[in-house]
Design a protein around this motif. Structure first.
Motif, PDB file in Angstrom:
ATOM      1  N   THR A   1       0.830  -1.203   0.000  1.00  0.00           N
ATOM      2  CA  THR A   1       0.000   0.000   0.000  1.00  0.00           C
ATOM      3  C   THR A   1       0.866   1.256   0.000  1.00  0.00           C
ATOM      4  N   ALA A   2       1.905   1.261   0.834  1.00  0.00           N
ATOM      5  CA  ALA A   2       2.797   2.427   0.903  1.00  0.00           C
ATOM      6  C   ALA A   2       3.533   2.639  -0.408  1.00  0.00           C
ATOM      7  N   ILE A   3       4.003   1.558  -1.018  1.00  0.00           N
ATOM      8  CA  ILE A   3       4.727   1.692  -2.284  1.00  0.00           C
ATOM      9  C   ILE A   3       3.808   2.249  -3.365  1.00  0.00           C
ATOM     10  N   GLY A   4       2.541   1.859  -3.314  1.00  0.00           N
ATOM     11  CA  GLY A   4       1.583   2.392  -4.270  1.00  0.00           C
ATOM     12  C   GLY A   4       1.372   3.890  -4.112  1.00  0.00           C
ATOM     13  N   MET A   5       1.622   4.422  -2.914  1.00  0.00           N
ATOM     14  CA  MET A   5       1.471   5.858  -2.649  1.00  0.00           C
ATOM     15  C   MET A   5       2.767   6.626  -2.880  1.00  0.00           C
ATOM     16  N   SER A   6       3.888   5.928  -2.910  1.00  0.00           N
ATOM     17  CA  SER A   6       5.198   6.575  -2.995  1.00  0.00           C
ATOM     18  C   SER A   6       5.580   6.910  -4.431  1.00  0.00           C
ATOM     19  N   GLU A   7       6.355   7.983  -4.570  1.00  0.00           N
ATOM     20  CA  GLU A   7       6.950   8.332  -5.859  1.00  0.00           C
ATOM     21  C   GLU A   7       8.471   8.424  -5.732  1.00  0.00           C
ATOM     22  N   SER A   8       9.016   7.933  -4.628  1.00  0.00           N
ATOM     23  CA  SER A   8      10.460   8.025  -4.377  1.00  0.00           C
ATOM     24  C   SER A   8      11.240   7.009  -5.198  1.00  0.00           C
ATOM     25  N   ASP A   9      12.546   7.242  -5.300  1.00  0.00           N
ATOM     26  CA  ASP A   9      13.419   6.319  -6.020  1.00  0.00           C
ATOM     27  C   ASP A   9      13.638   5.037  -5.230  1.00  0.00           C
ATOM     28  N   LEU A  10      13.778   5.186  -3.909  1.00  0.00           N
ATOM     29  CA  LEU A  10      14.192   4.066  -3.064  1.00  0.00           C
ATOM     30  C   LEU A  10      13.167   3.832  -1.963  1.00  0.00           C
ATOM     31  N   ILE A  11      12.844   2.573  -1.725  1.00  0.00           N
ATOM     32  CA  ILE A  11      11.985   2.173  -0.612  1.00  0.00           C
ATOM     33  C   ILE A  11      12.878   1.600   0.490  1.00  0.00           C
ATOM     34  N   VAL A  12      12.724   2.099   1.698  1.00  0.00           N
ATOM     35  CA  VAL A  12      13.480   1.588   2.846  1.00  0.00           C
ATOM     36  C   VAL A  12      12.473   1.140   3.900  1.00  0.00           C
ATOM     37  N   THR A  13      12.597  -0.085   4.371  1.00  0.00           N
ATOM     38  CA  THR A  13      11.657  -0.602   5.369  1.00  0.00           C
ATOM     39  C   THR A  13      12.339  -0.821   6.717  1.00  0.00           C
ATOM     40  N   THR A  14      11.576  -0.594   7.764  1.00  0.00           N
ATOM     41  CA  THR A  14      11.998  -0.945   9.113  1.00  0.00           C
ATOM     42  C   THR A  14      10.745  -1.223   9.928  1.00  0.00           C
ATOM     43  N   ASP A  15      10.904  -1.501  11.224  1.00  0.00           N
ATOM     44  CA  ASP A  15       9.772  -1.846  12.082  1.00  0.00           C
ATOM     45  C   ASP A  15       9.537  -0.769  13.134  1.00  0.00           C
ATOM     46  N   GLY A  16       8.334  -0.729  13.660  1.00  0.00           N
ATOM     47  CA  GLY A  16       7.946   0.310  14.599  1.00  0.00           C
ATOM     48  C   GLY A  16       8.640   0.256  15.935  1.00  0.00           C
ATOM     49  N   ASP A  17       9.276  -0.871  16.262  1.00  0.00           N
ATOM     50  CA  ASP A  17       9.971  -0.990  17.542  1.00  0.00           C
ATOM     51  C   ASP A  17      11.481  -0.879  17.391  1.00  0.00           C
ATOM     52  N   CYS A  18      11.935  -0.317  16.267  1.00  0.00           N
ATOM     53  CA  CYS A  18      13.374  -0.225  15.998  1.00  0.00           C
ATOM     54  C   CYS A  18      13.918   1.167  16.341  1.00  0.00           C
ATOM     55  N   ARG A  19      15.242   1.242  16.448  1.00  0.00           N
ATOM     56  CA  ARG A  19      15.979   2.507  16.596  1.00  0.00           C
ATOM     57  C   ARG A  19      17.020   2.566  15.492  1.00  0.00           C
ATOM     58  N   VAL A  20      17.236   3.757  14.940  1.00  0.00           N
ATOM     59  CA  VAL A  20      18.195   3.915  13.846  1.00  0.00           C
ATOM     60  C   VAL A  20      19.183   5.031  14.164  1.00  0.00           C
ATOM     61  N   GLU A  21      20.364   4.940  13.578  1.00  0.00           N
ATOM     62  CA  GLU A  21      21.414   5.938  13.767  1.00  0.00           C
ATOM     63  C   GLU A  21      21.113   7.188  12.934  1.00  0.00           C
ATOM     64  N   PRO A  22      21.652   8.343  13.330  1.00  0.00           N
ATOM     65  CA  PRO A  22      21.421   9.571  12.538  1.00  0.00           C
ATOM     66  C   PRO A  22      21.890   9.450  11.087  1.00  0.00           C
ATOM     67  N   GLY A  23      22.922   8.662  10.859  1.00  0.00           N
ATOM     68  CA  GLY A  23      23.449   8.530   9.496  1.00  0.00           C
ATOM     69  C   GLY A  23      22.893   7.352   8.730  1.00  0.00           C
ATOM     70  N   TRP A  24      21.805   6.759   9.212  1.00  0.00           N
ATOM     71  CA  TRP A  24      21.232   5.552   8.596  1.00  0.00           C
ATOM     72  C   TRP A  24      20.859   5.767   7.134  1.00  0.00           C
ATOM     73  N   LEU A  25      20.004   6.724   6.867  1.00  0.00           N
ATOM     74  CA  LEU A  25      19.544   6.932   5.493  1.00  0.00           C
ATOM     75  C   LEU A  25      20.664   7.445   4.593  1.00  0.00           C
ATOM     76  N   ALA A  26      21.549   8.270   5.144  1.00  0.00           N
ATOM     77  CA  ALA A  26      22.680   8.761   4.351  1.00  0.00           C
ATOM     78  C   ALA A  26      23.601   7.613   3.953  1.00  0.00           C
ATOM     79  N   ALA A  27      23.797   6.646   4.869  1.00  0.00           N
ATOM     80  CA  ALA A  27      24.635   5.486   4.561  1.00  0.00           C
ATOM     81  C   ALA A  27      24.005   4.641   3.459  1.00  0.00           C
ATOM     82  N   ILE A  28      22.687   4.460   3.520  1.00  0.00           N
ATOM     83  CA  ILE A  28      21.990   3.691   2.488  1.00  0.00           C
ATOM     84  C   ILE A  28      22.070   4.406   1.150  1.00  0.00           C
ATOM     85  N   ALA A  29      21.835   5.717   1.169  1.00  0.00           N
ATOM     86  CA  ALA A  29      21.882   6.498  -0.071  1.00  0.00           C
ATOM     87  C   ALA A  29      23.284   6.470  -0.686  1.00  0.00           C
TER      88      ALA A  29
END
Length: 384
Positions: free
Chosen positions: A128-156
């Motif tokens: 459902t989310a992908i159907g709404m998205s127009e972004s180049d990249l889809i990144v998934t995680t879970d609601g009980d997770c924690r991520v580092e400040p540089g997480w998305l920059a590292a993926i990009a």
């Protein structure tokens, strides 16, 4: 008597041969792990856009922390957005998300999912989310997770440097307080490390949806979750197998400490049992032979060690042969798991590898058999 004398060595050598192959396999994992290079520092593409997709159900206790982490990302806010896919939460999850979204410049979309029967709520939420998205990249995680400040920059950055169509990231647990927390950390590190090595070897087998990225157009091109939508789990690995089949050599493991995602260890046996049973249930649905053969191989090796211990107690395996069995199983594991845990910044857990090795054969065999029962539970829902 003569038959027994001939039978005993044959039994010992058979088990030793199986465990010897396991030792060689684990040593190979260590070699592949060391060959995975840490990414060189680089700036991500300024025009790459990301949609972070988070399926949630009753995550009021956790979602605020994750939203704060996402708000603190070093990637420019113009380059990413967040989809919180609320699947019928009965607590204050939606209220927390709405309140947070109204007070930040980060683009956070709260999407309430309409009630509908489904075998896999997570796959439905992601689609459902992908159907709404127009972004180049889809990144998934879970609601009980924690991520580092540089997480998305590292993926990009990894996407720019590697050109990979799917990127698997490392996952571990938050701070350990109990012995069982450390044991889960060690066990989980074995899955993360094995999955990373299989990708490095060119035969992707495992990944984790708590830290996964892929091109939105690639998701469409491989048919998304078509063919596996009826399976409760596998929103990560089944998709990776489809991408690997369509785009050979374009799966990448991101060996960056900035990209480590953390989640809380299970504090109840029931929750742990349900999750691991759901994971183990995926084995029989694999179309690719690689992960299925790997799962059967791991099961056989651990069962062989248990058989060796039982036969030793019965006097059918000599003490010296049992020592060799234990060494073949444990020493290469210690080398491999220790290196993975150091990367995950879990040196204290690494000290408990020997204790984990006592329980792990029982664990593997138990869940390999328990997964044959096709009923599972996720967030209070029974799934088949």
């Amino acid at each position: 008597m003569m038959t027994q004398l001939l039978f005993m060595p044959a039994l010992e050598w058979t088990i030793l041969a199986v465990l010897g192959s396991y030792a060689a396999f684990t040593a190979g994992l260590f070699v592949f792990w060391t060959k995975i290079k840490k990414p060189a520092p680089s700036l991500p593409s300024a025009d790459l856009t990301i949609s972070v997709v988070i399926p949630v159900r009753n995550e009021a206790a956790n979602i605020g922390f994750l939203l704060a982490d996402l708000d603190a990302q070093t990637l420019p806010k113009s380059q990413y957005e967040v989809f919180i896919m609320d699947d019928g939460s009965t607590d204050t999850t939606a209220e927390i998300v709405s309140r947070f979204a109204s007070g930040t410049a980060t683009r956070i979309h709260l999407v309430p999912l309409t009630p509908a029967p489904t075998a896999s709520p997570k796959k439905r939420a992601i689609e459902t989310a992908i159907g709404m998205s127009e972004s180049d990249l889809i990144v998934t995680t879970d609601g009980d997770c924690r991520v580092e400040p540089g997480w998305l920059a590292a993926i990009a950055s990894a996407r720019k440097a590697s050109g990979a169509r799917l990127i698997s990231g490392p996952v571990t647990f938050t701070s350990e307080h109990l012995l069982t927390d450390h044991l889960q950390t060690v066990e989980f590190a074995s899955l993360v490390g094995s999955g990373a090595c299989s990708i490095q070897a060119g035969y992707p087998s495992m990944c984790n949806g708590a830290n996964l990225a892929y091109d939105r157009t690639v998701f469409m091109e491989v048919g998304g979750f078509d063919g596996v939508r009826h399976i409760a789990s596998g929103d990560d690995e089944f998709l990776m197998h489809k991408v690997a089949a369509r785009f050979p050599g374009q799966i990448h493991f991101l060996k960056s400490q900035d990209a480590i995602v953390k989640t809380a260890p299970h504090r109840s046996w029931k929750a742990f049992f349900r999750q691991r049973k759901r994971w183990a249930s995926k084995w029989k649905h694999y179309k690719s032979r690689t992960p299925l053969v790997l799962a059967l191989f791991i099961f056989t090796c651990n069962f062989s060690l248990l058989a060796g211990c039982a036969l030793s107690l019965a006097g059918l395996v000599s003490p010296s042969a049992l020592v060799w069995m234990l060494l073949l199983k444990c020493l290469p594991e210690w080398l491999f798991l220790g290196s993975v845990l150091i990367f995950l910044k879990k040196p204290a857990s690494a000290l408990l590898i020997p204790l984990t090795q006592v329980f792990y054969p029982l664990y593997v065999c138990f869940f390999g058999l328990a997964a044959q029962n096709p009923t599972y539970e996720w967030k209070g829902r029974k799934l088949v």
